[in-house]
Every structure is written in structure tokens, then in C-alpha cells.
Design an enzyme around this catalytic site. Structure first.
Site, PDB file in Angstrom:
ATOM      1  N   PRO A   1       0.772  -1.224   0.000  1.00 53.78           N
ATOM      2  CG  PRO A   1       0.232  -0.829   2.218  1.00 53.78           C
ATOM      3  CD  PRO A   1       1.200  -1.546   1.353  1.00 53.78           C
ATOM      4  CD  GLU A   2       2.478   4.310  -3.669  1.00 51.72           C
ATOM      5  OE1 GLU A   2       2.305   5.537  -3.802  1.00 51.72           O
ATOM      6  OE2 GLU A   2       3.012   3.608  -4.537  1.00 51.72           O
TER       7      GLU A   2
ATOM      8  CE  LYS B   1       4.255   5.227   1.593  1.00 48.66           C
ATOM      9  NZ  LYS B   1       5.616   5.162   1.054  1.00 48.66           N
TER      10      LYS B   1
ATOM     11  NE  ARG C   1      11.051   1.063  -4.715  1.00 49.28           N
ATOM     12  CZ  ARG C   1      10.048   1.452  -3.929  1.00 49.28           C
ATOM     13  NH1 ARG C   1      10.221   2.362  -3.022  1.00 49.28           N
ATOM     14  NH2 ARG C   1       8.871   0.876  -4.045  1.00 49.28           N
TER      15      ARG C   1
END
Length: 279
Positions: free
Chosen positions: A2-3, A53, A260
DNA sequence: CTTTAAACCTGCTGGC
DNA sequence: TGCCAGCAGGTTTAAA
């Protein structure tokens, strides 16, 4: 996986399912948390709220459960006492009389006295939550101009939870595309218009994702996926290498930034003004 | 300081 | 079907 928007939606769902209700049972897979189980029985969940988060589950006896889903953790809501069959490892189970909330696969879980949970090393370093309703463009622009952040490449800055908590890898690509900025640009080199656009995108894109849910249909990432609602959030560039840019039709490129993957439109987000003179 | 690379957490998918 | 490599929306740590 998740973000910020996915975590906040999870918090909303969980709170709706169990907040205010007394626990009939609490269970932790972590040996270090076992001794909290008995004391939680009969206690109520006061609130379940996101911090970036991370998720904070606050109980009415002065303790708070800290959890972070990292890449793989996921919360599920089940009927009371139910443990749906899954290959995932159950890590936390909180049962009320009519609903249970279950945390799978997460490894970063701990219990804190509510009065000191803010000193958790992760929480203490966080910047403002990018989805916090009170956050406004003025504050985002102010952070962009602060000595801590103004020299950082945007590609790295937008993942730094000390800048804005809750930002993540898909949001980074989508925000930079929306603002028309290359990840190698730096806040100190942006003109006023660019800085304003970036602040606007930093506020708008995570909110759009949170409020509408949904992702590109072809994509595998489906945590809390809304489906095909017409207004569902769709990736404009993330995961779309080689596809046409929705704005100009150029082929979307994939690059590495801060180790990333990052997707961008080479034409809408040119790198060549990275060294542009200030003002 | 900033940036990069690797390690770690765990689960899933694709290929042989 | 089975095993393995590779990848993943994250974070921390060490090294450059």
C-alpha cells in the site's frame, strides 16, 4: 502493498467495522505481544487512524497498536471469529462480538502506551501526512523551499517520508507527470509556477487516489480495488512503459530513480531545465 | 550532506 | 505439478 491512500482506506473500513466495540478476544503471532492479549479482552477500540503508511489502533485502556504493512501486509475484515483460508500468515486478530479484523503478513507490529506512541522512531521522523485534510498548498510550498529539502532531486524527495508521509512509488510517478516535472529537477531550481504546480499535484493526486480508488485495469496491484467505476483513479504513466502519453502521445519511458522504477513522459517532463537559473 | 546499493520483511507470477 | 528466479505500491542501514 500500500501507499498512503490505500492505508487510509483500510483505516476507514476497519474503523467502520469495529471501532467502539469491545473486544472478545485478541491474538498476536508475535511472542513479544502475547502478554497484551488478556488485557485487551473487554477493551474497546477507540479509533483506527493512519499516519503516513503506518496504522494506529487505539484502545481504551491507554495502549495503541502500531502496525506497518511494508510491501506485503494486508488487513481483512471477517465475520466474528472467522479465519478465512489463505496462504498468508496471520499476525494479528482482534475479535469483537460481530466482526473481526485480521492483519496478515506484516512483520512490523508493536504495542505502545498511547501517550508515547508518537515517539516511535518511524512516526517521530514523519513529515505531515500528504492526505491530512488540513494540509494546504502554502505549507507544501513552504516545505519545498526549506533548507532540508530544497536541494534534493524530486525523484528521491517524493519518496522521503520525512518530506510528506504517505507518498509512495506509484504516487511519485503520477505526481511528477501531473506537475510536468522531471525527477532530476530540484525544488530550488523551480520557478514560482512550477513550484505551485508541484504543490498542487502533491495535494491533488493522492486525494484523487484516496477518494476514487481504482487503478489501471491491466495492472496486478489490486489492494482495495474499486473496479470499473467511471471516476476510478487510473494510472496515467505508472506501469505504462511504451504506451502513449495521455497528454501528448509520446511513448512513456521507464527509468530507475532512487533504486525504484519511475515512469515519465520524456516530452511533458523534460530534464533539460534541471540547471535553469533561479528566477 | 545527498545518493546509491544491498538487505530484509513476505507473497506471487512466470518460466523451465 | 514443482522448484526457482525475479519482482513488488517499503524501510533501514551501510557505503560511496
Amino acid at each position: 502493498m500500500p501507499e498512503g491512500p490505500e492505508i487510509r482506506r483500510a483505516a476507514d473500513r476497519l474503523a467502520e467495522a469495529v471501532a467502539g466495540r469491545p473486544l472478545v478476544r485478541a491474538w498476536f503471532a508475535f511472542p513479544a505481544l502475547k502478554h497484551h492479549e488478556a488485557g485487551l479482552v473487554g477493551r474497546r477500540i477507540e479509533s483506527i487512524t493512519p499516519r503516513g503508511k503506518a496504522l494506529l489502533t487505539r484502545f481504551d485502556h491507554g495502549w495503541t497498536l502500531y502496525s506497518h504493512n511494508q510491501l506485503y501486509g494486508t488487513w481483512k475484515i471477517a465475520a466474528a471469529g472467522e479465519r478465512p483460508a489463505t496462504t498468508r500468515s496471520l499476525r494479528v486478530a482482534l475479535d469483537t462480538a460481530d466482526r473481526s479484523i485480521l492483519l496478515y503478513s506484516a512483520s512490523d507490529v508493536s504495542m505502545w502506551p498511547s501517550s508515547t506512541v508518537d515517539s516511535h522512531p518511524f512516526l517521530a521522523a514523519l513529515g505531515p501526512d500528504v492526505l491530512e485534510p488540513g494540509l494546504d498548498a502554502r505549507e507544501v510550498e513552504s516545505r519545498l523551499g526549506s533548507p532540508r529539502f530544497r536541494g534534493r532531486a524530486l525523484g528521491s524527495l517524493l519518496l522521503d517520508q520525512r518530506f510528506l508521509a504517505g507518498m509512495g512509488n506509484y504516487l511519485r510517478s503520477e505526481v511528477l507527470f501531473d506537475a510536468g516535472l522531471h525527477p532530476a529537477r530540484r525544488p530550488r531550481d523551480l520557478d514560482d509556477g512550477e513550484r505551485g504546480r508541484l504543490a498542487g499535484s502533491l495535494l491533488a493526486i493522492p486525494r484523487l487516489s484516496y477518494h476514487t480508488r481504482g487503478i489501471a485495469p491491466a495492472d496486478r496491484m489490486r489492494d482495495d480495488y474499486l473496479g470499473d467505476a467511471a471516476d476510478a483513479f487510473r494510472f496515467q504513466v505508472f506501469g505504462r512503459e511504451g504506451q502513449p502519453c495521455p497528454a501528448c502521445g509520446s511513448a512513456i519511458a521507464r527509468i530507475d530513480a532512487a533504486s525504484r522504477r519511475l515512469y515519465l513522459c520524456p516530452r511533458c517532463q523534460p530534464a533539460d531545465r534541471a540547471a535553469a537559473a533561479p528566477r
